[in-house]
Design an enzyme around this catalytic site. Sequence first.
Site, short mmCIF file in Angstrom:
data_model
loop_
_atom_site.label_atom_id
_atom_site.label_comp_id
_atom_site.label_asym_id
_atom_site.label_seq_id
_atom_site.Cartn_x
_atom_site.Cartn_y
_atom_site.Cartn_z
N GLU A 1 -0.50 -9.42 -1.13
CA GLU A 1 -1.91 -9.51 -0.89
C GLU A 1 -2.53 -9.39 -2.49
O GLU A 1 -3.55 -9.76 -2.52
CB GLU A 1 -2.64 -8.83 -0.44
CG GLU A 1 -2.37 -8.62 1.58
CD GLU A 1 -2.80 -7.47 2.38
OE1 GLU A 1 -2.72 -6.52 2.23
OE2 GLU A 1 -3.45 -7.54 3.16
N ALA B 1 0.76 -1.03 -0.17
CA ALA B 1 -0.18 -0.37 -0.17
C ALA B 1 1.05 0.92 0.36
O ALA B 1 2.38 1.46 0.18
CB ALA B 1 -0.62 -0.20 1.42
N GLU C 1 3.75 -5.47 7.16
CA GLU C 1 3.23 -4.36 7.65
C GLU C 1 3.16 -4.58 8.77
O GLU C 1 3.71 -3.41 10.12
CB GLU C 1 1.55 -4.80 7.41
CG GLU C 1 1.37 -4.42 6.24
CD GLU C 1 1.44 -6.18 5.44
OE1 GLU C 1 1.99 -6.52 5.28
OE2 GLU C 1 0.58 -5.51 4.45
N1 3HC Z 1 4.66 3.73 0.08
C1 3HC Z 1 5.09 4.95 -0.23
N2 3HC Z 1 6.34 4.97 -0.78
C2 3HC Z 1 7.61 3.59 -0.37
C3 3HC Z 1 7.05 2.30 -0.25
C4 3HC Z 1 5.23 2.38 -0.26
N3 3HC Z 1 4.78 1.18 0.33
N4 3HC Z 1 7.81 1.59 -0.40
C5 3HC Z 1 8.91 2.57 -0.45
N5 3HC Z 1 8.11 4.14 -0.31
C6 3HC Z 1 9.47 4.68 -0.76
C7 3HC Z 1 10.84 4.90 -0.04
O1 3HC Z 1 9.70 6.14 0.81
C8 3HC Z 1 11.39 5.60 -1.17
O2 3HC Z 1 11.37 7.21 -1.37
P1 3HC Z 1 12.60 8.11 -1.61
O3 3HC Z 1 13.50 7.73 -2.43
O4 3HC Z 1 12.10 9.27 -1.51
O5 3HC Z 1 13.01 7.97 -0.30
C9 3HC Z 1 11.11 5.31 -2.26
O6 3HC Z 1 9.91 4.85 -1.83
C10 3HC Z 1 12.72 4.11 -2.53
O7 3HC Z 1 12.43 2.97 -1.51
P2 3HC Z 1 13.91 2.55 -1.06
O8 3HC Z 1 14.89 3.60 -1.20
O9 3HC Z 1 13.47 1.42 0.02
O10 3HC Z 1 14.06 1.40 -2.27
P3 3HC Z 1 14.94 0.15 -1.84
O11 3HC Z 1 15.08 -0.22 -3.04
O12 3HC Z 1 16.30 -0.51 -0.83
O13 3HC Z 1 13.68 -0.58 -1.70
C11 3HC Z 1 11.64 -2.33 -0.42
C12 3HC Z 1 12.98 -0.86 -1.60
C13 3HC Z 1 11.93 -3.36 -0.46
C14 3HC Z 1 10.01 -1.91 -1.34
C15 3HC Z 1 11.46 -0.87 0.64
O14 3HC Z 1 11.24 0.42 0.40
C16 3HC Z 1 9.88 -1.50 0.95
O15 3HC Z 1 10.09 -2.44 2.09
N6 3HC Z 1 9.07 -0.96 0.88
C17 3HC Z 1 8.42 -0.70 2.09
C18 3HC Z 1 7.09 -2.05 2.19
C19 3HC Z 1 6.08 -2.08 2.66
O16 3HC Z 1 6.67 -1.78 4.15
N7 3HC Z 1 4.99 -2.71 2.76
C20 3HC Z 1 4.04 -2.55 2.95
C21 3HC Z 1 3.25 -1.58 2.77
S1 3HC Z 1 1.55 -1.76 4.56
C22 3HC Z 1 0.97 -2.51 3.59
O17 3HC Z 1 1.18 -2.78 2.62
C23 3HC Z 1 -1.00 -2.30 3.99
C24 3HC Z 1 -1.52 -3.54 3.83
O18 3HC Z 1 -1.69 -4.66 4.03
C25 3HC Z 1 -2.93 -2.71 3.39
#
Ligand code: 3HC
Length: 684
Positions: free
Chosen positions: A104, A62, A124
């Site tokens: 998901e 998300a 999450e």
């Molecule tokens: N939402 C918004 N922005 C995000 C994002 C997300 N889910 N994931 C990454 N970004 C942004 C980062 O903030 C970063 O922004 P910036 O360049 O302005 O600093 C940019 O994307 C690049 O991210 P990374 O520097 O982390 O890039 P990497 O290549 O090192 O890593 C990744 C990529 C492994 C995908 C890592 O970004 C990550 O772990 N992201 C989060 C994944 C996550 O937590 N997903 C679950 C979200 S909650 C959810 O899905 C709820 C649902 O169940 C309803």
Amino acid sequence: MSVISTRIQGDVLVVTADNPPVNALGAAVRQGLMDAMRQAASDDAVKAVVIRCDGRTFFAGADITEFGKPPVSPSLPEVIDAIENCPKPVVAAIHGTALGGGLEVALGCHYRVAVPSAKLGLPEVKLGILPGAGGTQRLPRVVGVEAALPMIVTGDPVPAKKAKAMGLLDALVEDEAGLEDAAIAFAQDVAGRSEHPVSSRRSDRIADTPPSAFDDFRKANARRLKGFEAPEACIQAVEAAVSQPYEEGIKTERVLFQKFVTGTQSKALRHVFFAERAAQKIDDLPKDIEILPIRKVGIIGAGTMGGGIAMNFLSAGIPVTMVEMKQDALDRGMGIIRRNYDNTAKKGRITQQQVDTAMSNLTGSLDYADLADCDLVIEAVFELMDIKKQVFGKLDSIMKPGAILATNTSYLNVNEIAASTGRPEWVIGLHFFSPANVMRLLEIVRGDRTAPQVLATAMKLARTIGKVAVVSGVCHGFIGNRMLAARQKQANALLMEGAKPHQIDQVLLDFGFPMGPFQMADLAGLDLGWKEEESKGETIRDVLCERGRRGQKTGKGFYDYDEKRNRTPSDEVNAIVAGFAAKSGKAQRDIGDDEIRERLLFPMVNEGALILEEGIAQRASDIDMVWLNGYGWPAYTGGPMFWADIVGLSTVVAGLERHGDAMPDLTISSLLKDKAAKGERFNG
Ligand code: 3HC
Ligand code: NAI
């Protein structure tokens, strides 16, 4: 260009997302997917669907930036239901990371194929929430509770091969460039089948879940999850997947998700996520700055820090030459590195081959001249300015032009060290934390004259060796140790005023630290830097050391220890402290936990504010990163500055003023006072 595009190949509708950088499932992506599902259902020429992503990854979840804002429809659960209910089979083609909402979506698809380098997970919980789009209900139905629980409750992703073995993937596509074609072929293949697996309707994998599975899991992971609220909610949601029909379970998930997404821990952990990324940015460096190649690293001093630092580079495949003064110190240091690697291999975390490769990249020497061709040299000798200056003077005459000269000093002035060379632009502080091969934090100390490329190269290198880097300016103790000193001063004062070591430690343990200052002192050894022949019994430490209370290693220090290293408070220590207090004319009193907590933590926030005010840290969240990654500050409070925002800056100022008599030489930061008066926060 739209973030979702579709094209028809043969009789397969190929749905492609392109929402850089990580294909987060923001409102436009969700709407595009919804429209694509309608197109698939209504177009008779379409027999099957492939959902794939352009760019570096499948949907990474998300869009976290939408959290806390008013919801925009369609919601992710609605989109996933639409995918699952599509009358044509839908295949997810996964590369990069399918995380959170991304996984998901994949679970809503009828089939999943992936390249072997892909990773799948539900992280999450690391954001203080639980999967909120059916993940807690569909994943256990697809892979069983035993495999689903750790994925959901710890948030750690699994590699594609493991995912295939657990039944999460239907096929692996070895040729990564051919993923799209292979997914289309797969879709064509299954299109003719009369029935397709629907994750939410499966029950075969959860039918025989033993009732003890959940409590066993709680017990086995209690330590790791202590203090965090979301893991328990994750467990309860998976329990609901087993004990309730899908329609009920999904409601349970929703209720828990809504509760946690607005909670303080989730706000704090989201702050940590963005803080970690913000710390990598240095505002005044041009984006296209030259990064210097680091092909070989030199390390001076094979002691506690030198050895650990060396392992970071060896593990990343970068050759290291380590220089010592004497052969026995060198042999000891190299021996410890080998033993550490051997132990890691014994635990199965690395292979013997990796140990051999790392060790073959390590060279020991007693001659500084052997460092001449290194691109970077890190000094980790004794913490004495005169010695550091001598070392840097020598390096200046030996190192090739363009080599980076770094010091691992904990406290000393990096500008003064740099001035002992004719090339201060090439000097920088790289402050590792002990054990340096384990701790994630690296404070990068930017001297007044450090060149921008040198700083940018150090930042890049930190990523290569898996560290979280935070830039600090030059001051005594930099960001971390300077704030630690503010806390330690109060811990010592509280002790004299009547608080007991175990009480002070317990307040910090209750707050979520892994250890308090007196436990820490006992672990490190009270005689670190203490000399028996010079001791005059003038300090509490002198007397404790003189009486053989030198810490855990002698079975007693601030605490008494049994043979299993369990600690108990010591009457002898309390009497020694009371004696010092009486001598200084201070009456000891009972001190409550609230006062202890405020006097330990508020001065740290104040010191952090001074650090910001002086421009030593670039931003408040960098200070949080230092304390979260280097000193065990509990992540679910977001770090000292975020925690202060939550407590309220006016509360912090009022607390500092209330305890003013007990902290006579503490100056309240004008930045802190100003922000408190205006009702502002440090973070946004
Ligand atoms: N939402 C918004 N922005 C995000 C994002 C997300 N889910 N994931 C990454 N970004 C942004 C980062 O903030 C970063 O922004 P910036 O360049 O302005 O600093 C940019 O994307 C690049 O991210 P990374 O520097 O982390 O890039 P990497 O290549 O090192 O890593 C990744 C990529 C492994 C995908 C890592 O970004 C990550 O772990 N992201 C989060 C994944 C996550 O937590 N997903 C679950 C979200 S909650 C959810 O899905 C709820 C649902 O169940 C309803
Ligand atoms: P240590 O005493 O374990 O190791 C220092 C080593 O340097 C010794 O083996 C010594 O023989 C060698 N040495 C001394 N002078 C030398 C010279 N001129 N040339 C070559 N080798 C020389 O010390 P430790 O703990 O590793 O600390 C090193 C530096 O790291 C210090 O500046 C310290 O402040 C800093 N540091 C220490 C941390 C810790 O937790 N121990 C944490 C972070 C930084």
